[in-house]
Structure formats: C-alpha cells, structure tokens
Design a protein around this motif. Structure first.
Motif, PDB file in Angstrom:
ATOM      1  N   UNK A 106       0.835  -1.207   0.000  1.00 42.99           N
ATOM      2  CA  UNK A 106       0.000   0.000   0.000  1.00 42.99           C
ATOM      3  C   UNK A 106       0.865   1.250   0.000  1.00 42.99           C
ATOM      4  N   UNK A 107       1.965   1.220   0.748  1.00 42.42           N
ATOM      5  CA  UNK A 107       2.888   2.359   0.765  1.00 42.42           C
ATOM      6  C   UNK A 107       3.503   2.576  -0.613  1.00 42.42           C
ATOM      7  N   UNK A 108       3.797   1.493  -1.315  1.00 36.75           N
ATOM      8  CA  UNK A 108       4.330   1.600  -2.686  1.00 36.75           C
ATOM      9  C   UNK A 108       3.294   2.277  -3.589  1.00 36.75           C
ATOM     10  N   UNK A 109       2.038   1.895  -3.473  1.00 41.45           N
ATOM     11  CA  UNK A 109       0.972   2.497  -4.286  1.00 41.45           C
ATOM     12  C   UNK A 109       0.849   3.986  -3.984  1.00 41.45           C
ATOM     13  N   UNK A 110       0.857   4.327  -2.714  1.00 37.79           N
ATOM     14  CA  UNK A 110       0.766   5.734  -2.314  1.00 37.79           C
ATOM     15  C   UNK A 110       1.972   6.512  -2.822  1.00 37.79           C
ATOM     16  N   UNK A 111       3.150   5.920  -2.704  1.00 35.36           N
ATOM     17  CA  UNK A 111       4.377   6.562  -3.181  1.00 35.36           C
ATOM     18  C   UNK A 111       4.260   6.903  -4.665  1.00 35.36           C
ATOM     19  N   UNK A 112       3.822   5.940  -5.472  1.00 28.83           N
ATOM     20  CA  UNK A 112       3.701   6.165  -6.917  1.00 28.83           C
ATOM     21  C   UNK A 112       2.689   7.284  -7.202  1.00 28.83           C
ATOM     22  N   UNK A 113       1.547   7.239  -6.532  1.00 29.17           N
ATOM     23  CA  UNK A 113       0.533   8.278  -6.756  1.00 29.17           C
ATOM     24  C   UNK A 113       1.052   9.659  -6.387  1.00 29.17           C
ATOM     25  N   UNK A 114       1.719   9.767  -5.243  1.00 28.36           N
ATOM     26  CA  UNK A 114       2.245  11.068  -4.818  1.00 28.36           C
ATOM     27  C   UNK A 114       3.313  11.587  -5.772  1.00 28.36           C
ATOM     28  N   UNK A 115       4.140  10.688  -6.253  1.00 30.64           N
ATOM     29  CA  UNK A 115       5.180  11.098  -7.195  1.00 30.64           C
ATOM     30  C   UNK A 115       4.572  11.529  -8.527  1.00 30.64           C
ATOM     31  N   UNK A 116       3.591  10.773  -9.009  1.00 33.24           N
ATOM     32  CA  UNK A 116       2.974  11.122 -10.291  1.00 33.24           C
ATOM     33  C   UNK A 116       2.184  12.421 -10.204  1.00 33.24           C
ATOM     34  N   UNK A 117       1.630  12.726  -9.034  1.00 37.75           N
ATOM     35  CA  UNK A 117       0.912  13.980  -8.834  1.00 37.75           C
ATOM     36  C   UNK A 117       1.851  15.125  -8.478  1.00 37.75           C
ATOM     37  N   UNK A 118       3.121  14.796  -8.243  1.00 40.29           N
ATOM     38  CA  UNK A 118       4.145  15.780  -7.890  1.00 40.29           C
ATOM     39  C   UNK A 118       3.721  16.612  -6.673  1.00 40.29           C
TER      40      UNK A 118
END
Length: 184
Positions: A106-118
């Motif tokens: 779940x942390x990996x998913x959140x990490x990707x979303x936060x990075x893609x949203x900058x």
C-alpha cells in the motif's frame, strides 16, 4: 573486444550510447527517482517480490540521504524492528508483523501516486485533524498536570487546537492528501 585497448573499448562504448540514443546527462537524484518509481511499479504489478522491492527502497532511502520522498520506507523498517523487539511502533500505528507485506505494498501504491501527482513536501507534511476535518500544520501546546513532569508539550491542530490528530505517515492521511491534490 576482450583484447581491444581501453581507448578502443571507450570509443565503441560512446558510439553504442549514441546509437541507442540514451540520455546519460541525468543527475544522480533523477536516476534514484526513476529507479524508485520503477521498483514500486514492478512491486505493484507483482513483477517482483515485495520483500525485494522493500529492500531496494531502503537502499534508495540511504542513497538519497533520507530524502522526504522515500522516508516512509525507513519509518516502516524502524517500526518493523520495534514490533519484533518491543511489540510497538513509532510511526505507523496500523502496521503489524502480520500485515507488513500488505502495508508495504500500500505504501508503494501511495508513493507512486504522490510522485505522479508531484505533491510538494509542504503538502506531504500536513497532519489531519479529526475534530475540524482539515489538513494542517500542527503546533505544539504546553500542558500542565499535578505530577511530574508538571509541564509537557503536545501536538495540536494548527487550526482548531484539537489534540485529535493523525500523523502524516498514516495511510488514511496520505490518501486525503492525494485526493485533495487531485481536486486542485
């Protein structure tokens, strides 16, 4: 090329780079960012084992000198150690030894979303107040009691002063930050 001179190997190396049109002018930070995103996305798609992905993210934390973008993985690792030795956590109250793999995923998913949203560091640092239902920057407030220590500090909401806060490492808080960022 086994017996070729070093100069000849270097010439062919640079020609290969040019032929492949590889961008080798990226900074170390860019390379770390790309690698972290690649690892997280592969873990999410189950192309690599979550344990391997987590170990790579811990190396990224160190290589990035504990950059705020990757610090959640360090916090999870610390909490896993605390759980093993004292059955408590410092950062992630929802984390247990039993749910650790799902929690890391779940942390990996959140990490990707936060990075893609900058999402900027200032937004990622916000806490959630359960009283006024707002994201905010917490402040400390001094409290007093009739036993030692007589004076102590507590975190309170920067808006309403409530002590009912959820720390920014909480997955629910991160999801609120992501949703708010998507609306803006």
């Amino acid at each position: 090329m086994d017996y070729a001179s070093t100069e000849e190997r270097e010439i062919y190396f640079w020609k290969s780079i040019a032929d492949l049109k590889l961008d080798i002018e990226k900074s170390e930070e860019d390379l770390i960012e790309n690698y972290a995103l690649t690892i997280a996305k592969k873990a999410i798609r189950k192309e690599i084992n979550i344990d391997y992905a987590f170990s790579q993210m811990l190396k990224i934390v160190s290589a990035s000198e504990y950059n705020y973008r990757y610090i959640a993985f360090y916090e999870i690792d610390e909490d896993l150690n605390y759980l093993r030795y004292s059955n408590s956590t410092l950062y992630n109250t929802e984390l247990t030894l039993e749910n650790s793999k799902e929690f890391i995923l779940e942390e990996m998913k959140i990490f990707v979303e936060m990075e893609e949203l900058n999402i900027f560091p200032e937004e990622r640092a916000k806490w959630y107040c359960e009283t006024c239902k707002n994201l905010n920057n917490p402040i400390t407030k001094n409290k007093f009691q009739f036993k030692k220590p007589f004076k102590y500090a507590v975190w309170t909401c920067g808006i309403c002063g409530s002590e009912k806060l959820k720390y920014n490492s909480n997955h629910d808080v991160k999801r609120i930050i992501i949703e708010k960022s998507k609306k803006n």
